[in-house]
Design an enzyme around this catalytic site. Structure first.
Site, PDB file in Angstrom:
ATOM      1  N   ARG A  64      43.266  29.220  43.519  1.00  0.00           N
ATOM      2  CA  ARG A  64      42.117  30.369  43.234  1.00  0.00           C
ATOM      3  C   ARG A  64      41.299  29.574  42.278  1.00  0.00           C
ATOM      4  O   ARG A  64      41.517  28.755  41.595  1.00  0.00           O
ATOM      5  CB  ARG A  64      42.605  31.641  42.736  1.00  0.00           C
ATOM      6  CG  ARG A  64      43.254  31.586  41.540  1.00  0.00           C
ATOM      7  CD  ARG A  64      43.683  33.136  41.088  1.00  0.00           C
ATOM      8  NE  ARG A  64      44.253  32.794  39.891  1.00  0.00           N
ATOM      9  CZ  ARG A  64      44.286  34.253  38.989  1.00  0.00           C
ATOM     10  NH1 ARG A  64      43.517  34.849  39.157  1.00  0.00           N
ATOM     11  NH2 ARG A  64      45.116  34.007  37.843  1.00  0.00           N
ATOM     12  N   LYS A 111      47.108  21.807  35.674  1.00  0.00           N
ATOM     13  CA  LYS A 111      47.023  22.219  37.128  1.00  0.00           C
ATOM     14  C   LYS A 111      47.029  21.279  38.230  1.00  0.00           C
ATOM     15  O   LYS A 111      46.048  20.433  38.170  1.00  0.00           O
ATOM     16  CB  LYS A 111      45.939  23.565  37.162  1.00  0.00           C
ATOM     17  CG  LYS A 111      46.079  24.575  36.267  1.00  0.00           C
ATOM     18  CD  LYS A 111      47.137  25.510  37.120  1.00  0.00           C
ATOM     19  CE  LYS A 111      47.310  26.657  36.082  1.00  0.00           C
ATOM     20  NZ  LYS A 111      48.389  27.584  36.396  1.00  0.00           N
ATOM     21  N   GLU A 159      56.077  23.080  36.586  1.00  0.00           N
ATOM     22  CA  GLU A 159      56.255  24.362  37.081  1.00  0.00           C
ATOM     23  C   GLU A 159      56.034  24.841  38.424  1.00  0.00           C
ATOM     24  O   GLU A 159      55.139  24.323  39.005  1.00  0.00           O
ATOM     25  CB  GLU A 159      55.196  25.258  36.053  1.00  0.00           C
ATOM     26  CG  GLU A 159      55.446  26.837  36.000  1.00  0.00           C
ATOM     27  CD  GLU A 159      54.380  27.305  34.751  1.00  0.00           C
ATOM     28  OE1 GLU A 159      54.061  28.539  35.096  1.00  0.00           O
ATOM     29  OE2 GLU A 159      53.933  26.535  34.221  1.00  0.00           O
ATOM     30  N   ASP A 195      58.408  30.065  38.141  1.00  0.00           N
ATOM     31  CA  ASP A 195      57.422  31.006  37.674  1.00  0.00           C
ATOM     32  C   ASP A 195      57.494  32.174  38.771  1.00  0.00           C
ATOM     33  O   ASP A 195      58.033  33.061  38.789  1.00  0.00           O
ATOM     34  CB  ASP A 195      56.080  30.268  37.552  1.00  0.00           C
ATOM     35  CG  ASP A 195      55.013  31.372  37.023  1.00  0.00           C
ATOM     36  OD1 ASP A 195      55.324  32.573  36.844  1.00  0.00           O
ATOM     37  OD2 ASP A 195      53.665  30.867  37.193  1.00  0.00           O
ATOM     38  N   LYS A 224      56.520  36.369  32.722  1.00  0.00           N
ATOM     39  CA  LYS A 224      55.164  37.148  32.592  1.00  0.00           C
ATOM     40  C   LYS A 224      55.198  38.413  32.728  1.00  0.00           C
ATOM     41  O   LYS A 224      55.826  39.081  33.734  1.00  0.00           O
ATOM     42  CB  LYS A 224      54.066  36.455  33.705  1.00  0.00           C
ATOM     43  CG  LYS A 224      53.822  34.928  33.458  1.00  0.00           C
ATOM     44  CD  LYS A 224      53.120  34.368  34.521  1.00  0.00           C
ATOM     45  CE  LYS A 224      52.698  33.003  34.576  1.00  0.00           C
ATOM     46  NZ  LYS A 224      51.679  32.437  35.428  1.00  0.00           N
ATOM     47  N   CYS A 238      51.379  34.090  30.998  1.00  0.00           N
ATOM     48  CA  CYS A 238      50.474  34.985  31.243  1.00  0.00           C
ATOM     49  C   CYS A 238      49.651  34.615  32.284  1.00  0.00           C
ATOM     50  O   CYS A 238      49.538  33.391  32.730  1.00  0.00           O
ATOM     51  CB  CYS A 238      49.364  35.371  30.082  1.00  0.00           C
ATOM     52  SG  CYS A 238      48.317  34.103  29.437  1.00  0.00           S
ATOM     53  N   ASP A 274      47.393  31.354  26.690  1.00  0.00           N
ATOM     54  CA  ASP A 274      46.008  30.837  26.178  1.00  0.00           C
ATOM     55  C   ASP A 274      44.887  31.498  26.892  1.00  0.00           C
ATOM     56  O   ASP A 274      43.786  31.415  26.643  1.00  0.00           O
ATOM     57  CB  ASP A 274      46.045  29.420  26.775  1.00  0.00           C
ATOM     58  CG  ASP A 274      46.198  29.210  28.335  1.00  0.00           C
ATOM     59  OD1 ASP A 274      46.643  30.208  28.819  1.00  0.00           O
ATOM     60  OD2 ASP A 274      45.769  28.254  28.908  1.00  0.00           O
TER      61      ASP A 274
END
EC number: 5.1.1.20
Length: 358
Positions: free
Chosen positions: A24, A162, A218, A243, A267, A295, A322
């Site tokens: 996204r 990312k 991750e 995650d 999270k 988060c 962050d």
């Protein structure tokens, strides 16, 4: 301290620049804000992020769950009956972890206020200062390198990169970033489920063989593919973090029992709030598996709650909180204090949030 009402509002803050992942692209933080009103005049603050591609929760569903299910289940209850309230919160509707998280956070804020202590001290009090990484969004290798250099100049010692769209291009991104920032800064990579198991193994082993020095990777594969996650974990030396594969304590127990990963990213939007996150922390202590507190793209209300939890627990050794520093402004009065990567908690009761100017 009796719960009299739950009031819903909204917090919308533009980002400094678009936030891009393998799944996204987002230009602003848009949170549903919750205020729990009590008969003593105390107000508990909470919030939830709309992350339909991760949790399945969007603004309308968060509001609907709170207004139509959660509110009628807990209004009238006493904060001193805390466990009973949390059981009602869990059982009043299936799923809807973001809505539950928003209310859970506000409840814990009130819990701290009731007993006159900052939440992190009530939860364990391990420390009151943290250092977060910062996320570098998916872009061209050149732009990601520039963003990484800018972050290092601001004092960030750990960058989360990312990746996950194209393994060959991802490796090029890592080369360019390392060339730009050197080897004194920690790099984490987050594939956001973007790789297949075999291509993840190839890419990660190539990254290691090139000496690009990656701290962890991750969620390299799809959330449902625990066997694939374990395959990657068993065939690379870079530590693998789960995650999206871990929402609930039950999910955590399963991946820990399988040894499908080396670390877990907790999270609050996935767990349904602090109470279930604490259960994952307890499991992690038993299995000896360190955790990150992360988060979604969230504003400072819910992230402050995550900061309190992260500060409280020894097993949380990595911080990815962050969200507030990616925002172009801070509309929250009080809460966690950010100075780029450095986060400090004040000793105000609960979350220490006084209000929201938005």
């Amino acid at each position: 301290m009796i719960i009299k009402d739950i009031v819903i509002g909204h917090l919308s803050v533009p980002l400094k620049k678009p936030f891009k992942t393998a799944v996204r692209s987002v230009n602003s933080v848009n949170d549903v804000v919750v205020k729990i009103i009590t008969d003593t005049g105390n107000v508990g603050f909470g919030s939830a992020a709309s992350t339909g591609l991760v949790t399945g929760d969007i603004t309308e569903s968060i509001e609907g769950a709170i207004n139509n299910y959660i509110k009628r289940s807990i209004v009238g209850m006493d904060i001193e009956d805390f466990e009973a309230i949390l059981i009602k919160l869990d059982n009043c509707i299936v799923g809807n972890t973001s809505a539950k998280a928003a209310v859970d956070i506000a409840l814990y804020d009130l819990y701290g206020q009731r007993y006159g202590a900052p939440l992190y001290k009530l939860l364990g009090g391990f420390r009151n200062k943290l250092e977060t990484d910062i996320t570098i969004s998916v872009n061209s290798p050149e732009e990601m390198s520039r963003d990484s250099v800018d972050a290092v100049k601001l004092g960030y010692k750990t960058l989360k990169i990312k990746v996950g769209k194209n393994p060959k291009l991802d490796i090029k991104r890592m080369r360019e970033i390392r060339k730009a920032i050197g080897y004194e800064v920690n790099l984490r990579i987050d594939a956001n489920q973007g790789w297949q198991p075999k291509e993840a193994i190839r890419a990660l082993n190539e990254i290691e063989n090139e000496g690009l020095k990656i701290e962890l990777v991750e969620q390299p594969v799809k959330a449902w593919n625990l066997e694939g996650l374990k395959m990657v974990t068993d065939n690379v030396n870079i530590p693998v973090m789960a995650d999206e594969s871990v929402f609930s304590p039950k999910d955590a127990a399963r991946v820990m029992e399988m040894r499908a990963c080396d670390l877990i990213n907790i999270k609050l939007m996935k767990t349904g709030g602090i109470h279930n996150a604490l259960k994952i922390c307890a499991l992690a202590e038993v299995y000896g598996m360190e955790c990150m507190l992360g988060c979604m793209l969230e504003g400072k209300v819910s992230v402050t709650a995550a900061v309190h939890l992260a500060a409280a627990k020894r097993i949380i050794t990595k911080i990815d909180l962050d969200g507030p520093v990616l925002c172009s402004r801070d509309d929250v009065v009080g809460g966690a204090m950010y100075d780029n990567s450095n986060i400090v908690l004040v000793d105000e009761p609960g979350l220490g949030i006084e209000g929201i100017n938005n």
